[in-house]
Design an enzyme around this catalytic site. Structure first.
Site, PDB file in Angstrom:
ATOM      1  N   LYS A 117       3.843  10.068   8.834  1.00 41.71           N
ATOM      2  CA  LYS A 117       3.663  11.512   9.074  1.00 41.71           C
ATOM      3  C   LYS A 117       4.668  12.026  10.118  1.00 41.71           C
ATOM      4  CE  LYS A 117      -0.228  11.588   6.602  1.00 41.71           C
ATOM      5  NZ  LYS A 117      -0.186  10.217   6.098  1.00 41.71           N
ATOM      6  N   ASN A 138       4.136   9.255  -0.249  1.00 41.74           N
ATOM      7  CA  ASN A 138       3.574   7.916  -0.066  1.00 41.74           C
ATOM      8  C   ASN A 138       4.641   6.897  -0.449  1.00 41.74           C
ATOM      9  OD1 ASN A 138       0.473   8.540   0.263  1.00 41.74           O
ATOM     10  ND2 ASN A 138       1.229   9.836  -1.391  1.00 41.74           N
ATOM     11  N   GLU A 165       2.698  15.270   1.497  1.00 45.16           N
ATOM     12  CA  GLU A 165       3.234  14.017   2.048  1.00 45.16           C
ATOM     13  C   GLU A 165       3.924  13.231   0.947  1.00 45.16           C
ATOM     14  OE1 GLU A 165      -0.025  11.644   3.472  1.00 45.16           O
ATOM     15  OE2 GLU A 165      -0.955  11.470   1.513  1.00 45.16           O
ATOM     16  N   ARG A 183      -5.566  14.909  -8.739  1.00 47.74           N
ATOM     17  CA  ARG A 183      -6.866  14.603  -8.135  1.00 47.74           C
ATOM     18  C   ARG A 183      -7.605  15.897  -7.862  1.00 47.74           C
ATOM     19  NH1 ARG A 183      -4.546  11.078  -3.379  1.00 47.74           N
ATOM     20  NH2 ARG A 183      -2.947  12.639  -3.747  1.00 47.74           N
ATOM     21  N   ARG A 214       5.046   8.289  -4.354  1.00 51.22           N
ATOM     22  CA  ARG A 214       4.292   9.421  -4.908  1.00 51.22           C
ATOM     23  C   ARG A 214       4.322  10.569  -3.902  1.00 51.22           C
ATOM     24  NH1 ARG A 214      -1.188   8.054  -4.983  1.00 51.22           N
ATOM     25  NH2 ARG A 214      -1.567   9.579  -3.356  1.00 51.22           N
ATOM     26  N   GLU A 255      -2.560   6.231   6.372  1.00 52.87           N
ATOM     27  CA  GLU A 255      -2.576   6.467   4.928  1.00 52.87           C
ATOM     28  C   GLU A 255      -3.962   6.128   4.395  1.00 52.87           C
ATOM     29  OE1 GLU A 255      -0.013   7.842   3.562  1.00 52.87           O
ATOM     30  OE2 GLU A 255       1.216   7.621   5.340  1.00 52.87           O
ATOM     31  N   GLY A 256      -4.240   6.587   3.163  1.00 54.78           N
ATOM     32  CA  GLY A 256      -5.424   6.107   2.467  1.00 54.78           C
ATOM     33  C   GLY A 256      -6.619   7.036   2.453  1.00 54.78           C
ATOM     34  N   SER A 284      -1.146   4.564  -5.244  1.00 52.25           N
ATOM     35  CA  SER A 284      -2.165   4.064  -6.170  1.00 52.25           C
ATOM     36  C   SER A 284      -2.297   4.919  -7.430  1.00 52.25           C
ATOM     37  CB  SER A 284      -3.518   3.995  -5.456  1.00 52.25           C
ATOM     38  OG  SER A 284      -3.848   5.262  -4.950  1.00 52.25           O
ATOM     39  N   LYS A 335      -3.050  15.519  11.855  1.00 49.81           N
ATOM     40  CA  LYS A 335      -2.908  14.261  11.105  1.00 49.81           C
ATOM     41  C   LYS A 335      -2.461  13.112  12.001  1.00 49.81           C
ATOM     42  CE  LYS A 335      -1.883  16.045   6.516  1.00 49.81           C
ATOM     43  NZ  LYS A 335      -1.048  15.791   5.334  1.00 49.81           N
TER      44      LYS A 335
END
Length: 483
Positions: free
Chosen positions: A318, A155, A153, A459, A137, A376-377, A160, A372
């Site tokens: 990253k 993923n 970024e 989102r 993603r 992740e997450g 998810s 950063k």
């Protein structure tokens, strides 16, 4: 910076003019729809909700209405998705590039160091991943000032919400069909979203390539998974559409029940595994003991198809993203000049902390940067005055800890009034949105079997919040209304 065509999205629905009674009516209908259609997560206040399906369910947090988004930007994000897939695959095959780029980070970041150790062991085995599967993603924000759609970024592990994102698009389409006249909007402007089926197709195709009809797909999950229904939607599609069985195991269970046969077959609880699909394993907290690390290494040493393999996982860090943004680095992996230009056009500014000029600028204007770490997450980034404080601390200490971070240009998306629904309550707030474009990539040796965009995740979060993870509690799920 070059300006892309089009403009930042303006709300097409007049949020100030909607009658309060209509809002409450729509919110009620949306909550009923969510309950009936499985747009749900585990309720963290209920003890068994992360372990027992059906125990303590609550609707997933969502935006009541879709966010306006320019159609030309949506199309360009879809177009570039296969290029990102190809790039990740090429980078993953260059073991020296991964090891060299992360060598300084390894010294100061224990988690990245452990991942690199597994990668080194796989390289020493001279093991080639003939069948490679990526379910990715890419996340973007639309910068209001430059009108550019900028890449945040990619993923490569545990991308998810392929299940729930589709449902939010369906929910918004349903609401606009019913209330579109009052809102002056058309449900057909919400693009179709079939990520869950496309991801299931890719997993099933990988399973077929593995060529053992008795083998299963194994979903690697957290011990307490409140987002299990998003994962179960994918497993259900895999079974119903392709008759492929999926089993769910934690890393600790894999350590306990897993074994490697002499021919490289991975057995877990006596069951042969064709594909390992990670929905955990991306954060240090996912490895509370050596058992979890042993499980990760065991899977990497096996012939099972890993989604992602350790090299795909590292290719999504990253630091690698920042290295790829350097001049002439993309040319190392991609031949097509048009593809390189497409990627460069959407890259936000990315810098290493060994660039003293950019560090000086970030100390002077910290509000223009995000710091950063290799995590992740959601919930890990550093913003505002904290950027300045951390950079000054690193300069004072003079150690190599700066290698654990990168600096990124801060993106300023348009702020719009939105209705956000969480825990059964609808409230209005000023919010910003982030687009995620899903993609799947599957190749067997030299043959690319799948390389395509698969759907999207929108989102939305209150504009006062820096972080954006839904599962981490910062954002709500949304869909897009093309303008």
């Amino acid at each position: 910076m070059e300006t892309q065509e089009g403009s930042a999205s303006k709300p097409v629905i007049d949020f100030h003019g909607i009658d309060e009674e209509l809002i409450q009516k729509m919110a009620y209908d949306a909550l009923v729809w969510s309950s009936l259609h499985g747009l749900v997560v585990g309720d963290k206040s209920v003890q068994r909700s992360g372990k027992v399906p059906g125990a303590g369910m609550v609707h997933a947090p969502f935006a009541l209405l879709p966010v306006a988004f320019p159609e030309n930007h949506w199309k360009s994000a879809c177009e570039v998705a296969p290029v990102f897939n190809e790039l990740i695959d090429r980078v993953s095959l260059d073991g020296n590039f991964l090891q060299d780029s992360l060598s300084r980070t390894k010294k100061v970041d224990v988690f990245t160091s452990r991942l690199l150790d597994i990668h080194s062991k796989v390289l020493e085995m001279n093991k080639t991943e003939d069948i490679r599967l990526g379910l990715h993603r890419s996340d973007y924000m639309l910068d209001e000032q430059t009108k550019l759609l900028l890449h945040i970024e990619i993923n490569t592990i545990s991308s998810s919400f392929p299940g729930l994102s589709c449902l939010v698009s369906d929910l918004h389409r349903s609401l606009l069909k019913r209330y579109g006249e009052h809102l002056g909007s058309d449900s057909k402007r919400i693009p179709s979203n079939t990520t869950v089926n496309r991801f299931a197709d890719a997993l099933a195709k990988a399973w077929t390539e593995y060529n053992n009809p008795r083998a299963a797909v194994m979903v690697v999950v957290q011990p307490e998974e409140h987002n299990m229904y998003d994962q179960h939607w994918l497993c259900a599609a895999l079974k119903e559409k392709h008759n492929v069985t999926a089993i769910r195991k934690t890393l600790a269970e894999i350590d306990k029940e897993g074994e490697l046969l002499p021919d490289g077959t991975l057995l877990v609880g006596g069951q042969a595994i064709a594909v390992v699909y990670f929905r955990t394993g991306y954060a240090p907290t996912d490895y509370p003991s050596e058992a979890e690390w042993r499980a990760r290494l065991l899977m990497e040493q096996s012939l099972a198809i890993k989604c992602p393999s350790i090299s795909y996982h590292l290719a999504g860090t990253k630091k690698i993203q920042q290295e790829l943004a350097k001049p002439n680095v993309l040319e190392r992996f991609l031949e097509n000049k048009e593809d390189i230009t497409k990627l460069q056009k959407c890259f936000a500014g990315l810098w290493s902390l060994d660039d003293s000029d950019i560090v000086k600028r970030a100390i002077e204007r910290p509000e223009l940067f995000v710091m950063k770490p290799q995590r992740e997450g959601g919930g890990n980034n550093i913003y505002g005055d904290d950027v300045k404080e951390n950079l000054l601390r690193l300069q004072r200490e003079g150690n190599e800890e700066d290698a654990a971070y990168i600096l990124m240009q801060r993106i300023f998306p348009i702020v719009s009034p939105m209705f956000l629904v969480r825990n059964g309550t609808c409230h209005k707030d000023h919010a910003v949105s982030e687009l995620g474009v899903y993609s799947a990539y599957l190749r067997n040796k030299d043959k690319v079997i799948i390389n395509d965009q698969c759907g999207y995740l929108m989102r939305t979060k209150v504009s006062s919040s820096n972080e954006g993870g839904v599962a981490a509690g910062f954002a709500v799920l949304d869909s897009m209304y093309l303008t």
